[in-house]
Design a protein around this motif. Sequence first.
Motif, mmCIF file in Angstrom:
data_model
loop_
_atom_site.group_PDB
_atom_site.id
_atom_site.type_symbol
_atom_site.label_atom_id
_atom_site.label_comp_id
_atom_site.label_asym_id
_atom_site.label_seq_id
_atom_site.Cartn_x
_atom_site.Cartn_y
_atom_site.Cartn_z
ATOM 1 N N PRO A 9 -2.095 -1.567 -0.718
ATOM 2 C CA PRO A 9 -1.958 -0.506 -1.709
ATOM 3 C C PRO A 9 -3.328 -0.099 -2.261
ATOM 4 O O PRO A 9 -4.271 -0.902 -2.271
ATOM 5 C CB PRO A 9 -1.109 -1.145 -2.810
ATOM 6 N N ALA A 10 -3.427 1.128 -2.730
ATOM 7 C CA ALA A 10 -4.698 1.663 -3.216
ATOM 8 C C ALA A 10 -5.273 0.867 -4.383
ATOM 9 O O ALA A 10 -6.480 0.872 -4.601
ATOM 10 C CB ALA A 10 -4.522 3.125 -3.625
ATOM 11 N N ALA A 31 -12.295 -9.790 -0.233
ATOM 12 C CA ALA A 31 -12.757 -8.479 -0.702
ATOM 13 C C ALA A 31 -11.768 -7.415 -0.240
ATOM 14 O O ALA A 31 -11.338 -7.420 0.905
ATOM 15 C CB ALA A 31 -14.145 -8.171 -0.157
ATOM 16 N N ALA A 32 -11.422 -6.526 -1.161
ATOM 17 C CA ALA A 32 -10.575 -5.378 -0.836
ATOM 18 C C ALA A 32 -11.396 -4.137 -1.148
ATOM 19 O O ALA A 32 -12.087 -4.067 -2.161
ATOM 20 C CB ALA A 32 -9.306 -5.401 -1.683
ATOM 21 N N TRP A 33 -11.355 -3.174 -0.246
ATOM 22 C CA TRP A 33 -12.090 -1.942 -0.490
ATOM 23 C C TRP A 33 -11.323 -0.761 0.076
ATOM 24 O O TRP A 33 -10.475 -0.918 0.958
ATOM 25 C CB TRP A 33 -13.511 -2.011 0.072
ATOM 26 N N VAL A 42 -8.311 -1.784 2.676
ATOM 27 C CA VAL A 42 -8.348 -2.859 3.653
ATOM 28 C C VAL A 42 -8.976 -4.069 2.978
ATOM 29 O O VAL A 42 -9.585 -3.948 1.919
ATOM 30 C CB VAL A 42 -9.142 -2.470 4.926
ATOM 31 N N GLY A 43 -8.823 -5.222 3.584
ATOM 32 C CA GLY A 43 -9.384 -6.418 2.985
ATOM 33 C C GLY A 43 -9.904 -7.373 4.034
ATOM 34 O O GLY A 43 -9.503 -7.331 5.202
ATOM 35 N N LEU A 44 -10.800 -8.216 3.597
ATOM 36 C CA LEU A 44 -11.348 -9.271 4.440
ATOM 37 C C LEU A 44 -11.239 -10.565 3.643
ATOM 38 O O LEU A 44 -11.685 -10.638 2.499
ATOM 39 C CB LEU A 44 -12.807 -8.976 4.781
#
Length: 81
Positions: A9-10, A31-33, A42-44
Amino acid sequence: MRLYVTNLPADATDAELITMFEPFGDVSSAAAWGIINPPDRVGLVRLAVKPQGAAIAAHALDRTMLRGLEMRVNVITPWEI
């Protein structure tokens, strides 16, 4: 091991990623960006686990719903850097 999370989600946050992945091992970073096209996040996530543990986490959380969106979770293998 690193996991790549798409279709978040945003308003998804780093802390939210940590909370989701903590049951599968120590989360050393998350991290989500946002990305522009498509307009989602997206996330890592970096888990301090062996490859099998990362695969278990990815399998457990892949295609789960988060605020109406179906997340996709994939293990990033070393040759995909």
